[in-house]
Design a protein around this motif. Structure first.
Motif, PDB file in Angstrom:
ATOM      1  N   ALA A  18      58.404  34.089  58.425  1.00 15.39           N
ATOM      2  CA  ALA A  18      58.728  33.091  59.450  1.00 15.39           C
ATOM      3  C   ALA A  18      57.601  33.097  60.484  1.00 15.39           C
ATOM      4  O   ALA A  18      56.603  33.804  60.320  1.00 15.39           O
ATOM      5  N   GLN A  19      57.791  32.317  61.548  1.00 14.37           N
ATOM      6  CA  GLN A  19      56.841  32.295  62.660  1.00 14.37           C
ATOM      7  C   GLN A  19      57.611  32.385  63.961  1.00 14.37           C
ATOM      8  O   GLN A  19      58.727  31.867  64.076  1.00 14.37           O
ATOM      9  N   ILE A  20      56.985  33.018  64.940  1.00 17.39           N
ATOM     10  CA  ILE A  20      57.483  33.038  66.313  1.00 17.39           C
ATOM     11  C   ILE A  20      56.591  32.100  67.116  1.00 17.39           C
ATOM     12  O   ILE A  20      55.364  32.183  67.028  1.00 17.39           O
ATOM     13  N   VAL A  21      57.181  31.202  67.877  1.00 22.31           N
ATOM     14  CA  VAL A  21      56.450  30.297  68.757  1.00 22.31           C
ATOM     15  C   VAL A  21      56.823  30.679  70.191  1.00 22.31           C
ATOM     16  O   VAL A  21      58.009  30.808  70.511  1.00 22.31           O
ATOM     17  N   HIS A  22      55.815  30.890  71.041  1.00 24.86           N
ATOM     18  CA  HIS A  22      56.112  31.298  72.421  1.00 24.86           C
ATOM     19  C   HIS A  22      55.031  30.832  73.384  1.00 24.86           C
ATOM     20  O   HIS A  22      53.933  30.453  72.983  1.00 24.86           O
ATOM     21  N   GLY A  23      55.384  30.877  74.651  1.00 26.41           N
ATOM     22  CA  GLY A  23      54.442  30.584  75.722  1.00 26.41           C
ATOM     23  C   GLY A  23      54.193  29.106  75.943  1.00 26.41           C
ATOM     24  O   GLY A  23      54.559  28.266  75.124  1.00 26.41           O
ATOM     25  N   PRO A  24      53.561  28.802  77.069  1.00 28.34           N
ATOM     26  CA  PRO A  24      53.298  27.403  77.417  1.00 28.34           C
ATOM     27  C   PRO A  24      52.327  26.704  76.467  1.00 28.34           C
ATOM     28  O   PRO A  24      52.352  25.491  76.332  1.00 28.34           O
ATOM     29  N   GLU A  27      51.871  29.276  71.314  1.00 27.19           N
ATOM     30  CA  GLU A  27      51.192  30.185  70.394  1.00 27.19           C
ATOM     31  C   GLU A  27      52.132  30.559  69.255  1.00 27.19           C
ATOM     32  O   GLU A  27      53.333  30.693  69.468  1.00 27.19           O
ATOM     33  N   THR A  28      51.592  30.736  68.057  1.00 28.48           N
ATOM     34  CA  THR A  28      52.413  31.132  66.913  1.00 28.48           C
ATOM     35  C   THR A  28      51.910  32.457  66.354  1.00 28.48           C
ATOM     36  O   THR A  28      50.707  32.743  66.382  1.00 28.48           O
ATOM     37  N   HIS A  29      52.849  33.256  65.876  1.00 28.39           N
ATOM     38  CA  HIS A  29      52.555  34.545  65.254  1.00 28.39           C
ATOM     39  C   HIS A  29      53.399  34.672  63.998  1.00 28.39           C
ATOM     40  O   HIS A  29      54.604  34.388  64.022  1.00 28.39           O
ATOM     41  N   ALA A  30      52.785  35.103  62.919  1.00 32.84           N
ATOM     42  CA  ALA A  30      53.513  35.321  61.672  1.00 32.84           C
ATOM     43  C   ALA A  30      54.392  36.561  61.809  1.00 32.84           C
ATOM     44  O   ALA A  30      53.981  37.566  62.394  1.00 32.84           O
ATOM     45  N   LEU A  45      56.132  41.733  63.538  1.00 34.95           N
ATOM     46  CA  LEU A  45      54.874  40.975  63.626  1.00 34.95           C
ATOM     47  C   LEU A  45      53.967  41.417  62.488  1.00 34.95           C
ATOM     48  O   LEU A  45      53.838  42.607  62.222  1.00 34.95           O
ATOM     49  N   THR A  46      53.334  40.455  61.806  1.00 34.68           N
ATOM     50  CA  THR A  46      52.513  40.818  60.646  1.00 34.68           C
ATOM     51  C   THR A  46      51.021  40.631  60.858  1.00 34.68           C
ATOM     52  O   THR A  46      50.232  41.339  60.242  1.00 34.68           O
ATOM     53  N   SER A  47      50.620  39.694  61.688  1.00 31.61           N
ATOM     54  CA  SER A  47      49.204  39.348  61.730  1.00 31.61           C
ATOM     55  C   SER A  47      48.525  39.627  63.057  1.00 31.61           C
ATOM     56  O   SER A  47      47.354  39.352  63.197  1.00 31.61           O
ATOM     57  N   GLN A  73      61.256  45.137  72.360  1.00 30.19           N
ATOM     58  CA  GLN A  73      60.092  45.205  71.489  1.00 30.19           C
ATOM     59  C   GLN A  73      59.621  46.647  71.445  1.00 30.19           C
ATOM     60  O   GLN A  73      59.490  47.300  72.480  1.00 30.19           O
ATOM     61  N   ALA A  74      59.395  47.144  70.237  1.00 30.39           N
ATOM     62  CA  ALA A  74      58.865  48.489  70.028  1.00 30.39           C
ATOM     63  C   ALA A  74      57.704  48.356  69.043  1.00 30.39           C
ATOM     64  O   ALA A  74      57.924  48.202  67.842  1.00 30.39           O
ATOM     65  N   GLY A  75      56.492  48.336  69.569  1.00 30.35           N
ATOM     66  CA  GLY A  75      55.324  48.144  68.710  1.00 30.35           C
ATOM     67  C   GLY A  75      55.341  46.773  68.081  1.00 30.35           C
ATOM     68  O   GLY A  75      55.389  45.760  68.780  1.00 30.35           O
ATOM     69  N   ASP A  76      55.352  46.740  66.741  1.00 30.25           N
ATOM     70  CA  ASP A  76      55.337  45.452  66.053  1.00 30.25           C
ATOM     71  C   ASP A  76      56.739  44.950  65.690  1.00 30.25           C
ATOM     72  O   ASP A  76      56.883  43.916  65.061  1.00 30.25           O
TER      73      ASP A  76
END
Length: 86
Positions: A18-24, A27-30, A45-47, A73-76
């Motif tokens: 999946a992807q996380i989308v955040h911030g103004p 931004e996307t993170h796998a 978080l993978t990438s 959140q703990a690390g990734d």
């Protein structure tokens, strides 16, 4: 990893990309969804290294988008609580 496990019910383990989308700037993170239930999810978080997430985010799955709040959140690894508007 988190200390005490305060879950009320068992959460089945899964591995869904999946992807996380955040911030103004949206931004996307796998991520890989590790477990999910009606109230939230745990993702890894993978990438990206060193990403600190907080506040509202969107979890983009293949078939849906879920509005969430980062609760830990703990690390990734990141714990998400699904919002009512999802």
């Amino acid at each position: 990893m988190r200390g005490t496990d305060n879950r009320r019910r068992e959460r089945p383990r899964i591995a869904v990309t999946a992807q996380i989308v955040h911030g103004p700037m949206k931004e996307t993170h796998a991520v890989v969804v590790r477990n999910m239930h009606e109230g939230g999810a745990k993702v890894r978080l993978t990438s990206t290294r060193g990403v600190m997430l907080s506040g509202p985010v969107i979890l983009k799955l293949t078939t849906e988008e879920r509005h969430c709040t980062v609760v830990w959140q703990a690390g990734d690894e990141v714990g998400l609580r699904f919002s009512q508007q999802s």
